[in-house]
Design a protein around this motif. Sequence first.
Motif, short mmCIF file in Angstrom:
data_model
loop_
_atom_site.label_atom_id
_atom_site.label_comp_id
_atom_site.label_asym_id
_atom_site.label_seq_id
_atom_site.Cartn_x
_atom_site.Cartn_y
_atom_site.Cartn_z
N SER A 81 130.57 38.12 30.67
CA SER A 81 129.12 38.00 30.51
C SER A 81 128.46 37.22 31.64
O SER A 81 127.30 37.46 31.99
N GLU A 82 129.20 36.29 32.24
CA GLU A 82 128.59 35.45 33.28
C GLU A 82 128.19 36.26 34.51
O GLU A 82 127.16 35.99 35.12
N ILE A 83 128.98 37.27 34.86
CA ILE A 83 128.59 38.10 35.99
C ILE A 83 127.89 39.37 35.54
O ILE A 83 127.21 40.02 36.32
N ARG A 84 128.04 39.70 34.26
CA ARG A 84 127.43 40.92 33.74
C ARG A 84 125.92 40.76 33.57
O ARG A 84 125.16 41.70 33.76
N GLY A 85 125.48 39.56 33.20
CA GLY A 85 124.06 39.36 32.94
C GLY A 85 123.61 40.21 31.78
O GLY A 85 124.28 40.31 30.75
N ALA A 86 122.47 40.89 31.95
CA ALA A 86 121.96 41.77 30.90
C ALA A 86 122.93 42.93 30.69
O ALA A 86 123.29 43.28 29.57
N GLY A 87 123.37 43.53 31.81
CA GLY A 87 124.39 44.57 31.74
C GLY A 87 124.05 45.71 30.81
O GLY A 87 124.92 46.24 30.12
N ALA A 88 122.80 46.10 30.77
CA ALA A 88 122.38 47.14 29.84
C ALA A 88 123.14 48.44 30.10
O ALA A 88 123.31 48.87 31.24
#
Length: 216
Positions: A199-206
């Motif tokens: 999640s830290e590099i994914r961010g929103a990652g929609a």
Amino acid sequence: ALNDGDRRRGNLLMLSGYAEQFAGENKGGISAFVRYIINQSENGLKSAAVQSASDTVKIMSIHASKGLQFPVCIVALNETAFSNNDTRNAALYSLEYGIGFKYYDEQAKEKYTTVGREVIVDFIYRKTSEEELRLFYVAMTRAEDMLYFTACANDPEKEIGNCLSGLRLSDGNLPENFYSLRSYLKWLITTSLVHPDGSEIRGAGAGLLISDTKSR
């Protein structure tokens, strides 16, 4: 305890690793395995056999680390692109797809690639990536307790963004053309983007489909 026991144990582990590799790649018997070990020794196996319990740092190639184990491993230079020397020639050949040539435009005095040649380029990329993935697995499984990866990027956010775009273009799954990602860093980023802990590099990652795995 045996004299130089740690080095002897390291040699046995290394021999076991080479035996496992030989069994997966060859169908020969003992004599073929002996020739295989002799060939490997000429390419650095002897230097890989030295292992002691001293408080030291060992620097070696992934090839030389086969069969060895270390408490802490640092896999460096992951940003280095895979070699594409095998795809630079104007004419390429493979048993599966035949020969592919570049087209020479006499009026423009320029060479252009062709569909047939690009099919072979694609095939070569796949084969070299399969070998790189095997080596990367070797590197990752040398660590007993801690495993670190290091890499340098001029624009980390752009690097992550490019991998994120590739995932979105493939409907959030790992792209079928995973082999076209030409560095360990791109593999690490792409798989981390769909990892539960990414999640830290994914961010929103929609739009990303997070992998169902318990691996940490």
